[in-house]
Design an enzyme around this catalytic site. Structure first.
Site, PDB file in Angstrom:
ATOM      1  N   ARG A 234       0.815  -0.974  -0.104  1.00 33.40           N
ATOM      2  CA  ARG A 234       0.374   0.115   0.060  1.00 33.40           C
ATOM      3  C   ARG A 234       1.022   0.996   0.031  1.00 33.40           C
ATOM      4  NH1 ARG A 234      -2.985   0.569   5.590  1.00 33.40           N
ATOM      5  NH2 ARG A 234      -1.216   0.892   7.211  1.00 33.40           N
ATOM      6  N   GLU A 377      -6.209   2.735   6.453  1.00 32.18           N
ATOM      7  CA  GLU A 377      -6.059   4.041   6.767  1.00 32.18           C
ATOM      8  C   GLU A 377      -6.347   4.713   4.869  1.00 32.18           C
ATOM      9  OE1 GLU A 377      -4.284   7.363   5.495  1.00 32.18           O
ATOM     10  OE2 GLU A 377      -3.248   6.026   7.016  1.00 32.18           O
TER      11      GLU A 377
END
Length: 454
Positions: A234, A377
């Protein structure tokens, strides 16, 4: 909120539902994962110009653009173009192609790049509309990778559309700056004439300066640079930031709730306007539909800690969330509240940047929040310190050289309204909304510690 597509689906006839369940060709078509040199398949791509009667009855792989397409009954005719050459390809219901595969082929957007496997067949009548007039391809497999980036374009459009409707002003901010935006070491240094400069980690200073200039609500879309040696699923060293900053009246939750609503409007817009793209991606990468609540679920950090501790995780009150604990929390929240999107509020002050406003009631907490999709997140935000004296104290506490952030602190000396904001990672939102597994699948030209081209 169900889309028109979803409403029509609920009215499908039993036979159509049965057909959908009997897609015997589902492994033969769909969205390819982005080519990242992760493998070297034993596959030779044949040039369109070389498709002649000499190759009749051979099975070949061809890569080309969809020039035109025409669906007729249980078959679809595609013209595949490669430079100045083109060939007719036929996808017809049979042993290799299902009704769903024909429909998939018919819905591929023009100019999409596709890989197809097919049998070269000699035709009895010349195909006048193609350069390869004596043969056609009988397609056995079809794939495309356009849908992800069309949906990502939709996210940017919906972000801009929603905020403009809310009275925000779009701004453009410099990406070459004189000091590290976040006050940390994870910056790229560039030569700037006789001095050094840095690539911006965020548009933080400039968003806030606009708030000080009474713009009240601003947003920007642009590249963000992070010199982190993170080779994870990510992290990117350059990504697209969707940034928001807004003045508020009395409480930073006014801003937090506005940002959450903006994301909800994006999710709704994607489900209403991009069902074709979502379904195309889901054929290759099956995933449950993205779920969210209205209003958005908000948990305080201490509540999240309690949930994790109950699940057996050992964490201190001021520890930050690790990636595994983020994901675990996401699963726990989904089980308890049935949502893939939520806010985590009141982070420990110790784990937030120096410009974060401390909680007035608890000196160990802060007026800051993160937002999560499927347990990861996608936004970090907070109320900013708008008082130069308190900002100076917090910078010294973090060991930051005041000379390097002098312009930042000085921008608050002529009075600044209370304000808050946040930054969203576009590629992460795309990845998590679609349930993909690597952010590189949602970056057209990904940049990470090992990749600098193309």
């Amino acid at each position: 909120m169900p889309s028109a597509n979803a409403s029509r689906k609920s009215q499908e006839k039993p036979r159509e539902i049965m057909d959908a369940a009997e897609d015997y060709a589902k492994e033969r078509y769909g969205i390819c994962s982005m080519i990242q040199s992760q493998e070297k398949p034993d596959r030779v791509l044949v040039w369109v110009k070389d498709l002649t009667v000499q190759k009749a009855d051979e099975v070949v792989w061809v890569r080309g653009r969809v020039h035109t397409s025409r669906a007729k009954g249980k078959q679809c005719f595609l013209v595949l173009r490669q430079q100045q050459f083109n060939v007719q390809a036929l996808v017809a219901v049979g042993d290799h192609a299902s009704k769903q595969m024909v429909k998939f082929a018919a819905n591929i957007n023009k100019e999409s790049i596709v890989d197809v496997e097919g049998v070269v067949r000699k035709v009895n009548q010349k195909i006048g509309s193609c350069t390869q007039q004596d043969v056609e391809l009988h397609v056995q497999k079809t794939s495309t990778s356009q849908a992800v980036f069309r949906l990502q374009s939709g996210i940017c459009h919906l972000f801009r559309e929603t905020l403009i409707n809310k009275g925000f002003v779009e701004i453009q901010t410099p990406k070459i700056i004189s000091a590290a935006s976040e006050g940390g070491a994870n910056v790229f240094t560039v030569s700037y004439f006789k001095n050094n400069a840095y690539l911006a980690q965020s548009p933080q200073l400039y968003k806030q300066m606009c708030i000080c200039a009474d713009f009240e609500k601003v947003f920007c879309i642009g590249p963000v640079f992070r010199a982190e040696d993170s080779n994870t699923h990510r992290h990117l060293t350059e990504f697209v930031g969707l940034d928001i900053e807004m003045a508020f009246n009395y409480h930073y939750h006014e801003v937090m709730e506005e940002i959450a609503d903006t994301l909800v409007q994006i999710f709704k817009g994607l489900q209403e306007r991009f069902q074709t793209e979502i379904q195309m991606v889901n054929k290759q990468f099956p995933c449950e539909p993205f779920k969210f609540l209205e209003p958005t679920l908000r948990l305080e950090y201490c509540e999240a800690l309690a949930m994790l501790r109950e699940a057996g995780v050992e964490m201190g009150d001021e520890d930050d969330l690790s990636t595994p604990n983020e994901k675990l929390l996401g699963r726990l929240v989904k089980e308890k509240y049935d949502t893939d999107f939520y806010i985590l509020d009141k982070y420990p002050l110790a784990v937030r940047p120096f410009y974060t406003m401390p909680d007035p009631r608890n000196p160990k907490q802060s007026n800051s929040y993160d937002m999560f999709m499927r347990g990861e997140e996608i936004l970090s935000g907070a109320q900013r310190i708008h008082d130069p004296q308190l900002l100076t104290e917090r910078a010294l506490h973090h060991g930051i050289d005041l000379e390097k952030i002098k312009a930042y602190i000085d921008s608050f000396r002529f009075g600044a309204p209370p304000h808050a904001g946040g930054g969203i990672g576009l590629e992460r939102v795309t990845m998590l909304f679609l349930g993909l597994h690597n952010v590189r699948q949602t970056s057209m030209f990904p940049r990470d510690p090992k990749r600098l081209t193309p």
